[in-house]
Design a protein around this motif. Structure first.
Motif, mmCIF file in Angstrom:
data_model
loop_
_atom_site.group_PDB
_atom_site.id
_atom_site.type_symbol
_atom_site.label_atom_id
_atom_site.label_comp_id
_atom_site.label_asym_id
_atom_site.label_seq_id
_atom_site.Cartn_x
_atom_site.Cartn_y
_atom_site.Cartn_z
ATOM 1 N N VAL A 1 0.843 -1.215 -0.045
ATOM 2 C CA VAL A 1 -0.188 -0.262 -0.003
ATOM 3 C C VAL A 1 0.883 1.273 0.172
ATOM 4 O O VAL A 1 0.785 2.198 -0.631
ATOM 5 C CB VAL A 1 -1.086 -0.056 1.167
ATOM 6 N N VAL A 2 2.116 1.326 0.852
ATOM 7 C CA VAL A 2 2.987 2.281 0.816
ATOM 8 C C VAL A 2 3.390 2.584 -0.488
ATOM 9 O O VAL A 2 3.503 3.695 -0.972
ATOM 10 C CB VAL A 2 3.841 2.330 1.781
ATOM 11 N N PHE A 3 4.058 1.771 -1.018
ATOM 12 C CA PHE A 3 4.553 1.652 -2.363
ATOM 13 C C PHE A 3 3.653 2.042 -3.511
ATOM 14 O O PHE A 3 4.101 2.849 -4.308
ATOM 15 C CB PHE A 3 5.315 0.300 -2.836
ATOM 16 N N SER A 4 2.562 1.459 -3.424
ATOM 17 C CA SER A 4 1.332 2.267 -4.364
ATOM 18 C C SER A 4 1.235 3.704 -4.310
ATOM 19 O O SER A 4 1.203 4.569 -5.016
ATOM 20 C CB SER A 4 -0.024 1.211 -4.225
ATOM 21 N N GLY A 5 1.209 4.146 -3.016
ATOM 22 C CA GLY A 5 0.834 5.334 -2.851
ATOM 23 C C GLY A 5 2.070 6.250 -3.088
ATOM 24 O O GLY A 5 1.681 7.505 -3.620
ATOM 25 N N HIS B 1 -1.944 12.033 -12.282
ATOM 26 C CA HIS B 1 -2.966 12.515 -13.374
ATOM 27 C C HIS B 1 -3.856 11.270 -13.678
ATOM 28 O O HIS B 1 -5.275 11.799 -13.871
ATOM 29 C CB HIS B 1 -2.327 12.738 -14.654
ATOM 30 N N LEU B 2 -3.370 10.227 -13.935
ATOM 31 C CA LEU B 2 -4.309 9.189 -14.114
ATOM 32 C C LEU B 2 -5.583 8.888 -13.157
ATOM 33 O O LEU B 2 -6.779 8.688 -13.187
ATOM 34 C CB LEU B 2 -3.859 7.753 -14.578
ATOM 35 N N VAL B 3 -5.083 8.872 -11.828
ATOM 36 C CA VAL B 3 -5.911 8.544 -10.709
ATOM 37 C C VAL B 3 -6.872 9.673 -10.382
ATOM 38 O O VAL B 3 -8.016 9.455 -10.157
ATOM 39 C CB VAL B 3 -4.997 8.232 -9.628
ATOM 40 N N LEU B 4 -6.384 10.952 -10.615
ATOM 41 C CA LEU B 4 -7.048 12.129 -10.349
ATOM 42 C C LEU B 4 -7.914 12.631 -11.195
ATOM 43 O O LEU B 4 -9.138 13.522 -10.923
ATOM 44 C CB LEU B 4 -6.215 13.202 -9.676
ATOM 45 N N GLU B 5 -7.758 12.588 -12.509
ATOM 46 C CA GLU B 5 -8.431 13.184 -13.492
ATOM 47 C C GLU B 5 -8.913 12.391 -14.583
ATOM 48 O O GLU B 5 -9.657 12.948 -15.581
ATOM 49 C CB GLU B 5 -7.382 14.279 -14.339
ATOM 50 N N THR B 6 -8.966 11.098 -14.467
ATOM 51 C CA THR B 6 -9.737 10.360 -15.435
ATOM 52 C C THR B 6 -10.952 9.523 -14.447
ATOM 53 O O THR B 6 -10.788 9.389 -13.449
ATOM 54 C CB THR B 6 -9.048 9.365 -15.874
ATOM 55 N N ALA B 7 -12.109 9.334 -15.145
ATOM 56 C CA ALA B 7 -13.281 8.502 -14.863
ATOM 57 C C ALA B 7 -12.790 7.031 -14.104
ATOM 58 O O ALA B 7 -13.420 6.806 -13.231
ATOM 59 C CB ALA B 7 -14.536 8.331 -15.700
ATOM 60 N N ASP B 8 -11.945 6.341 -14.686
ATOM 61 C CA ASP B 8 -11.415 5.109 -14.033
ATOM 62 C C ASP B 8 -10.293 5.236 -13.537
ATOM 63 O O ASP B 8 -9.555 4.246 -13.274
ATOM 64 C CB ASP B 8 -11.027 4.134 -15.247
ATOM 65 N N GLY B 9 -9.774 6.352 -12.969
ATOM 66 C CA GLY B 9 -8.711 6.350 -12.333
ATOM 67 C C GLY B 9 -8.576 5.759 -10.928
ATOM 68 O O GLY B 9 -7.509 5.145 -10.569
ATOM 69 N N PRO B 10 -9.622 5.889 -9.977
ATOM 70 C CA PRO B 10 -9.669 5.330 -8.889
ATOM 71 C C PRO B 10 -9.644 3.565 -8.887
ATOM 72 O O PRO B 10 -8.836 2.839 -8.219
ATOM 73 C CB PRO B 10 -10.902 5.618 -8.324
ATOM 74 N N ALA C 1 -8.251 2.225 -11.486
ATOM 75 C CA ALA C 1 -6.558 1.578 -11.764
ATOM 76 C C ALA C 1 -5.862 1.650 -10.538
ATOM 77 O O ALA C 1 -5.065 0.764 -10.366
ATOM 78 C CB ALA C 1 -6.273 2.522 -12.854
ATOM 79 N N ALA C 2 -6.087 2.595 -9.670
ATOM 80 C CA ALA C 2 -5.243 2.614 -8.504
ATOM 81 C C ALA C 2 -5.780 1.672 -7.586
ATOM 82 O O ALA C 2 -4.631 0.928 -7.082
ATOM 83 C CB ALA C 2 -5.376 3.949 -7.744
ATOM 84 N N GLY C 3 -6.745 1.193 -7.415
ATOM 85 C CA GLY C 3 -7.446 0.091 -6.624
ATOM 86 C C GLY C 3 -6.663 -1.293 -7.325
ATOM 87 O O GLY C 3 -6.066 -2.009 -6.370
ATOM 88 N N VAL D 1 -4.170 -3.413 -5.089
ATOM 89 C CA VAL D 1 -4.525 -5.006 -4.812
ATOM 90 C C VAL D 1 -3.217 -5.968 -5.432
ATOM 91 O O VAL D 1 -2.746 -6.758 -4.660
ATOM 92 C CB VAL D 1 -5.795 -5.519 -5.412
ATOM 93 N N PHE D 2 -2.897 -5.679 -6.610
ATOM 94 C CA PHE D 2 -1.747 -6.470 -7.060
ATOM 95 C C PHE D 2 -0.364 -6.282 -6.375
ATOM 96 O O PHE D 2 0.556 -7.101 -6.219
ATOM 97 C CB PHE D 2 -1.376 -6.305 -8.648
ATOM 98 N N PHE D 3 -0.079 -4.872 -5.947
ATOM 99 C CA PHE D 3 1.320 -4.720 -5.178
ATOM 100 C C PHE D 3 1.162 -5.375 -3.616
ATOM 101 O O PHE D 3 2.294 -5.866 -3.322
ATOM 102 C CB PHE D 3 1.762 -3.273 -4.834
ATOM 103 N N VAL D 4 -0.261 -5.106 -3.222
ATOM 104 C CA VAL D 4 -0.380 -5.915 -1.797
ATOM 105 C C VAL D 4 0.059 -7.503 -2.075
ATOM 106 O O VAL D 4 0.558 -8.047 -1.034
ATOM 107 C CB VAL D 4 -1.762 -5.733 -1.216
ATOM 108 N N ILE D 5 -0.743 -8.105 -2.938
ATOM 109 C CA ILE D 5 -0.491 -9.568 -3.162
ATOM 110 C C ILE D 5 1.006 -9.779 -3.199
ATOM 111 O O ILE D 5 1.476 -10.945 -2.784
ATOM 112 C CB ILE D 5 -1.163 -10.136 -4.415
ATOM 113 N N THR D 6 1.739 -9.101 -4.099
ATOM 114 C CA THR D 6 3.143 -9.293 -4.550
ATOM 115 C C THR D 6 3.878 -9.298 -3.268
ATOM 116 O O THR D 6 4.737 -10.072 -2.933
ATOM 117 C CB THR D 6 3.465 -8.385 -5.610
#
Length: 98
Positions: A20-24, A36-45, A47-49, A53-58
């Motif tokens: 979670v820290v690395f992703s943040g 920019h992707l997370v904050l200014e596009t409709a599917d940004g959240p 993509a961030a989620g 999740v994949f970073f947490v699993i890894t």
């Protein structure tokens, strides 16, 4: 609860926190435009989620694997694999299976 399960859970939680820290940090530092992707596009959240999740699993999997491998006991055999110091060749018998 068994000790091994506690060990794995503790390390999985630590790895999940690191993921979670690395992703943040990736989003915060705006690597390749992630902020920019997370904050200014409709599917940004979304993509961030998914990325989180994949970073947490890894990271959790790596931490659990490291914890298990660290449990290994050192080898107690007295085998000496150093070559002879006299510089002489030592014959070794090899079986031919061909």
């Amino acid at each position: 609860m068994p000790k091994l399960i506690k060990l794995l859970l503790r390390h999985a939680l630590g790895g999940a926190f690191a993921g979670v820290v690395f992703s943040g940090l990736l989003i915060w530092s705006n690597v390749v435009g992630l902020r920019h992707l997370v904050l200014e596009t409709a599917d940004g959240p979304l993509a961030a989620g998914i990325m989180t999740v994949f970073f947490v699993i890894t990271f959790a999997s790596v931490q659990m694997g490291r914890a298990i491998m660290a449990m290994a006991e050192p080898a107690d055999d007295d085998t000496d694999y150093t070559p002879p110091s006299s510089g002489q060749l030592v014959p070794v018998r090899v079986e031919n299976r061909g």
